[in-house]
Write an enzyme that holds these catalytic residues in place. Structure first.
Site, PDB file in Angstrom:
ATOM      1  N   ASP A   1     -24.527   3.831 -47.988  1.00 37.19           N
ATOM      2  CA  ASP A   1     -24.291   5.086 -48.710  1.00 37.19           C
ATOM      3  C   ASP A   1     -25.603   5.846 -48.958  1.00 37.19           C
ATOM      4  O   ASP A   1     -26.568   5.264 -49.464  1.00 37.19           O
ATOM      5  CB  ASP A   1     -23.614   4.751 -50.055  1.00 37.19           C
ATOM      6  CG  ASP A   1     -23.053   5.985 -50.727  1.00 37.19           C
ATOM      7  OD1 ASP A   1     -23.841   6.914 -51.018  1.00 37.19           O
ATOM      8  OD2 ASP A   1     -21.836   6.025 -50.979  1.00 37.19           O
TER       9      ASP A   1
ATOM     10  N   ARG B   1     -26.467   7.840 -51.108  1.00 35.67           N
ATOM     11  CA  ARG B   1     -26.874   8.020 -52.513  1.00 35.67           C
ATOM     12  C   ARG B   1     -27.574   6.794 -53.093  1.00 35.67           C
ATOM     13  O   ARG B   1     -28.109   6.831 -54.194  1.00 35.67           O
ATOM     14  CB  ARG B   1     -25.642   8.349 -53.373  1.00 35.67           C
ATOM     15  CG  ARG B   1     -24.946   9.631 -52.954  1.00 35.67           C
ATOM     16  CD  ARG B   1     -23.549   9.712 -53.533  1.00 35.67           C
ATOM     17  NE  ARG B   1     -22.682   8.647 -53.033  1.00 35.67           N
ATOM     18  CZ  ARG B   1     -21.419   8.470 -53.406  1.00 35.67           C
ATOM     19  NH1 ARG B   1     -20.879   9.291 -54.296  1.00 35.67           N
ATOM     20  NH2 ARG B   1     -20.699   7.487 -52.898  1.00 35.67           N
TER      21      ARG B   1
HETATM   22 CO    CO Z   1     -20.846   2.039 -50.596  1.00 37.23          CO
END
Ligand code: CO
Length: 213
Positions: free
Chosen positions: A44, A46
């Protein structure tokens, strides 16, 4: 969002800044790495390993994949762990999950996701192992967050099942295995306080791989 060309402009600014604080920064980096941490996190965008830990280049050996998994037959994560333990002698292995994880969410949907099915099945297996606890949680977000945490815990267990971990710990008392969750919505890192030695002892009742032939 930045443009493609800006990346190289950003890089120039970054390296100048690094050299301003330490003229020999890159020369030192070129000599080798001795990271104390192996960070296994989600792909991910982020959840950046170094940024959220305040780490510098050379501090952390990093492996990321969808939903921070360490499946039994995955030679990719197994190679990373073997190298980190036997050659880099990392003192800590961290599995870092995160709330709002799309991988964990996708695993709970009743959909055929093609090539992702076998990968995400590892998360369904975590759910099955903890079905009793999870089915008692009525709130969907709370249930999803708990599955994120339990997934981290089970990946720690998977790591502790490995011979390389058991042997290294028996010999040198390293590495310790930790479970973390990153809360994307507030930027906070949470230590799940996985009890490494307790898991190790309970694991070894069945998965003891410490003896050589
Ligand atoms: Co994830």
């Amino acid at each position: 969002m930045f443009t493609y060309d800006q990346i190289f402009e950003n890089n120039k600014r970054w390296l100048e800044e690094k050299k301003r604080t330490d003229a020999e920064f890159f020369e030192k980096l070129s000599k080798g790495q001795t990271p104390k941490y192996l960070f296994i996190g989600c792909s991910d965008s982020r959840v950046t390993a170094e940024d959220l830990m305040g780490a510098e280049p050379g501090d952390v050996f990093v492996h990321r994949n969808i939903a921070n998994l360490v499946p039994n037959n995955d030679s990719n994560s197994a190679s990373v762990i073997e190298y980190a333990v036997n050659y880099l002698h990392v003192e800590n292995i961290v599995v870092c999950g995160h709330y709002f994880c799309g991988g964990v969410k996708a695993a709970m949907e009743s959909r055929d996701l093609g090539v992702l099915n076998p990968w995400l099945r590892n998360i369904r297996d975590v759910y099955r192992l903890h079905k009793k606890e999870l089915n008692l949680i009525e709130d969907d977000t709370e249930k999803y967050n708990r599955l994120v945490e339990l997934n981290v815990q089970e990946q720690c267990v998977n790591i502790i099942k490995m011979a390389v971990i058991q042997k290294s710990y028996l010999k040198d008392r390293i590495p310790q295995v930790h479970g973390w969750v990153f809360d994307v919505s507030i930027g906070q890192l949470i230590d799940l306080k996985i009890n490494f030695t307790e898991i190790l002892h309970s694991i070894q009742e069945i998965y003891d791989l410490t003896k050589d032939n």
